[in-house]
Write a protein that holds these residues in place. Structure first.
Motif, PDB file in Angstrom:
ATOM      1  N   ASP A   1       0.843  -1.205   0.000  1.00 22.67           N
ATOM      2  CA  ASP A   1       0.000   0.000   0.000  1.00 22.67           C
ATOM      3  C   ASP A   1       0.875   1.251   0.000  1.00 22.67           C
ATOM      4  N   ASN A   2       1.908   1.242   0.817  1.00 19.99           N
ATOM      5  CA  ASN A   2       2.804   2.395   0.885  1.00 19.99           C
ATOM      6  C   ASN A   2       3.534   2.607  -0.437  1.00 19.99           C
ATOM      7  N   ARG A   3       3.927   1.521  -1.056  1.00 22.36           N
ATOM      8  CA  ARG A   3       4.638   1.645  -2.328  1.00 22.36           C
ATOM      9  C   ARG A   3       3.738   2.265  -3.402  1.00 22.36           C
ATOM     10  N   TYR A   4       2.500   1.815  -3.442  1.00 22.72           N
ATOM     11  CA  TYR A   4       1.574   2.382  -4.428  1.00 22.72           C
ATOM     12  C   TYR A   4       1.198   3.817  -4.084  1.00 22.72           C
TER      13      TYR A   4
ATOM     14  N   GLU B   1      -4.739  -9.419  -5.487  1.00 20.13           N
ATOM     15  CA  GLU B   1      -3.726  -8.409  -5.150  1.00 20.13           C
ATOM     16  C   GLU B   1      -3.721  -8.167  -3.641  1.00 20.13           C
ATOM     17  N   VAL B   2      -2.516  -7.949  -3.064  1.00 21.34           N
ATOM     18  CA  VAL B   2      -2.424  -7.683  -1.627  1.00 21.34           C
ATOM     19  C   VAL B   2      -2.660  -6.215  -1.292  1.00 21.34           C
ATOM     20  N   SER B   3      -2.445  -5.318  -2.235  1.00 24.89           N
ATOM     21  CA  SER B   3      -2.584  -3.887  -1.966  1.00 24.89           C
ATOM     22  C   SER B   3      -3.991  -3.389  -2.265  1.00 24.89           C
ATOM     23  N   GLY B   4      -4.645  -2.853  -1.234  1.00 27.64           N
ATOM     24  CA  GLY B   4      -5.953  -2.256  -1.450  1.00 27.64           C
ATOM     25  C   GLY B   4      -5.871  -0.986  -2.277  1.00 27.64           C
ATOM     26  N   VAL B   5      -4.777  -0.240  -2.144  1.00 28.67           N
ATOM     27  CA  VAL B   5      -4.579   0.958  -2.960  1.00 28.67           C
ATOM     28  C   VAL B   5      -4.540   0.592  -4.436  1.00 28.67           C
TER      29      VAL B   5
END
Length: 225
Positions: A31-34, A86-90
């Motif tokens: 999430d932080n990366r996106y 996908e693991v990222s909600g963002v």
């Protein structure tokens, strides 16, 4: 208990973060990366996927590590019944928006591959394009990839060439922590036929993270039964 039910199509609802199935630290990292960039990837489907899918009849496909949804949207636009993981909600929120803009339906699953409630042996194509799958002693991620493929279906795993060996510019990245195509291939038995296992020049996008990689390792195998 986490709700592992696959999310509704993008045309019906947005992605809720409270249904995530997996390690919260992994979700937060991605999430932080996106969140650091308005757009992380190029927005175009991966070249190896486009090339390898050309000869396949559309059916059910699992897009592992779908990111911002370029592959999933492209596949759905060509008649595939797409489930995207996908693991990222963002990233999933962005992907759902791209699907709505394109007028296609995709099932979005907010989960790690090893924690997702996926129907076993039910996908005609399992596509994992440059996945960041964590390695475990029991080869859980590798086995999950194989388990998702239906008899007669295809597993397509693509990664950047050379990433599986330590490099001076990798920083804190340790290749030993991740799953590579050779590890998946090592699990094939007589139920599998390898159709492609090669390194080839990459059709590199003009922008987005990873654009500097020039070669792909492409593993394509068919489940016979």
């Amino acid at each position: 208990m986490a709700d592992n039910t696959p999310r509704s199509p993008a045309s019906d609802t947005s992605i809720a973060s409270d249904g995530y199935a997996g390690d919260p630290a992994v979700r937060a990292e991605w999430d932080n990366r996106y969140a650091d960039r308005q757009q992380l990837w190029s927005g175009r489907p991966n070249g190896a996927l486009v090339a390898e899918v050309a000869s396949l009849t559309p059916g059910r496909v699992l897009d592992v590590g779908c990111g911002e949804g370029a592959d999933a949207v492209w596949l759905a636009g060509r008649g595939w019944d797409v489930t995207a993981l996908e693991v990222s909600g963002v990233a999933l929120e962005r992907a759902a928006g791209h699907a709505r803009d394109a007028g296609v339906t995709v099932r979005w699953v907010h989960a790690a591959l090893t924690e997702a409630a996926l129907p076993s042996a039910s996908f005609d194509l399992v596509s994992a394009q440059y996945p960041a799958l964590l390695r475990t002693p029991d080869a859980a991620a590798e086995r999950a990839l194989l388990a998702a493929v239906a008899p007669g279906g295809v597993l397509l795993l693509v990664h950047h060439a050379g990433m599986d060996t330590p490099q001076a510019d990798h920083g804190e990245f340790d290749p030993a922590d991740y799953v590579w195509p050779s590890m998946v291939a090592a699990l094939f038995d007589d139920d599998w036929k390898v159709e492609v296992d090669e390194q080839r020049p990459r059709t590199a996008p003009d922008g987005g993270a990873g654009a500097h990689h020039t070669d792909d390792v492409v593993l394509r195998a068919r489940r016979l039964r």
